[in-house]
Design an enzyme around this catalytic site. Structure first.
Site, mmCIF file in Angstrom:
data_model
loop_
_atom_site.group_PDB
_atom_site.id
_atom_site.type_symbol
_atom_site.label_atom_id
_atom_site.label_comp_id
_atom_site.label_asym_id
_atom_site.label_seq_id
_atom_site.Cartn_x
_atom_site.Cartn_y
_atom_site.Cartn_z
ATOM 1 N N CYS A 264 0.827 -1.206 0.000
ATOM 2 C CA CYS A 264 0.000 0.000 0.000
ATOM 3 C C CYS A 264 0.874 1.274 0.000
ATOM 4 C CB CYS A 264 -0.995 -0.071 1.151
ATOM 5 S SG CYS A 264 -2.439 0.938 0.840
ATOM 6 N N HIS B 90 -3.246 -5.418 1.468
ATOM 7 C CA HIS B 90 -2.608 -5.640 2.774
ATOM 8 C C HIS B 90 -2.591 -7.113 3.166
ATOM 9 C CE1 HIS B 90 -2.385 -1.400 4.138
ATOM 10 N NE2 HIS B 90 -3.440 -1.240 3.360
ATOM 11 N N GLU C 96 -0.778 -8.401 5.206
ATOM 12 C CA GLU C 96 -0.470 -8.466 6.651
ATOM 13 C C GLU C 96 -1.731 -8.353 7.515
ATOM 14 O OE1 GLU C 96 -0.175 -5.862 4.790
ATOM 15 O OE2 GLU C 96 -0.498 -4.020 5.939
HETATM 16 N N1 GLN Z 1 -3.190 6.141 0.186
HETATM 17 C C1 GLN Z 1 -2.162 6.013 1.188
HETATM 18 C C2 GLN Z 1 -0.893 6.715 0.721
HETATM 19 O O1 GLN Z 1 -0.749 6.994 -0.431
HETATM 20 C C3 GLN Z 1 -1.852 4.571 1.447
HETATM 21 C C4 GLN Z 1 -2.961 3.938 2.233
HETATM 22 C C5 GLN Z 1 -2.545 2.705 2.997
HETATM 23 O O2 GLN Z 1 -1.365 2.407 3.133
HETATM 24 N N2 GLN Z 1 -3.506 2.020 3.537
HETATM 25 O O3 GLN Z 1 -0.065 6.962 1.531
#
Ligand code: GLN
Length: 194
Positions: free
Chosen positions: A81, A172, A174
């Site tokens: 992410c 995710h 995790e």
């Molecule tokens: N949109 C977030 C970012 O760009 C990431 C979101 C997340 O890690 N759950 O930092």
């Protein structure tokens, strides 16, 4: 072999726990540790960058010189992410990036926090539960690079990709009990230490 979970901001403890389980499942001689500074990172064979706020994590990475250590030592990175955002060479926002992968990433590609969702995805042909929270997606990648491999897509959007030993993932793993994607990264790191 030592895996460092970059402990600057975000979903760090979940990565620590699942990495420990993945190490046990593989039965390999490895340890994992939360790392916060460049010197700690230098002692690791692989680094995991969690979800969280990529602008915050990126700023601290640069302030602490962690970017230089990762690049000088060619340490494999697994980013989920926000971690995926940081691995990109280019994104749709002006912020510090590690830029280790020839991918272009769109932040919040699936909408805001309230649009979070779970979906069955296929990662290298195997079924997984993908948890998406303000998730980024890969809008393009350099198709001329032989070392890039798409690992997963959702509705035609690339949501997991690998280049060399680095892995970027929109969702995710995790936040599930499924250790297979972490095991996949551990195997990549093993190739570098053997
Ligand atoms: N949109 C977030 C970012 O760009 C990431 C979101 C997340 O890690 N759950 O930092």
């Amino acid at each position: 072999m030592k895996i460092g979970i970059l402990n600057l901001q975000g979903a760090v403890s979940e990565h620590y726990d699942i990495t420990k389980k993945a190490i046990e499942n593989l039965g390999i001689n490895a340890e994992c540790e939360n790392v916060r500074y460049a010197d700690d990172v230098a002692s690791c064979d692989g680094i995991i960058i969690s979800g969280g706020e990529s602008t915050v994590i990126g700023k601290i990475i640069f302030e602490r010189g962690i970017d230089k250590i990762i690049k000088e030592n060619n340490i494999p990175v697994f980013g989920t992410c926000a971690g995926m955002v940081l691995l990109a060479k280019k994104i749709d926002f002006n912020q510090p990036l590690l830029g280790l992968m020839d991918i272009v990433v769109k932040r919040n590609a699936f909408g805001s926090q309230k649009n979070s969702f779970e979906s069955n995805i296929k990662f290298l042909g195997e079924d997984f539960n993908g948890v998406f929270i303000r998730a980024p997606a890969i809008s393009s990648y350099d198709k001329t690079k032989d070392d890039i491999k798409v690992l997963a897509t959702l509705d035609d959007q690339v949501i997991a990709i690998k280049q060399g030993h680095n892995i970027a993932c929109s969702f995710h793993p995790e936040l599930t009990d499924d250790t297979r994607i972490h095991e996949y990264f551990l195997k990549e790191v093993l190739q570098c230490v053997e």
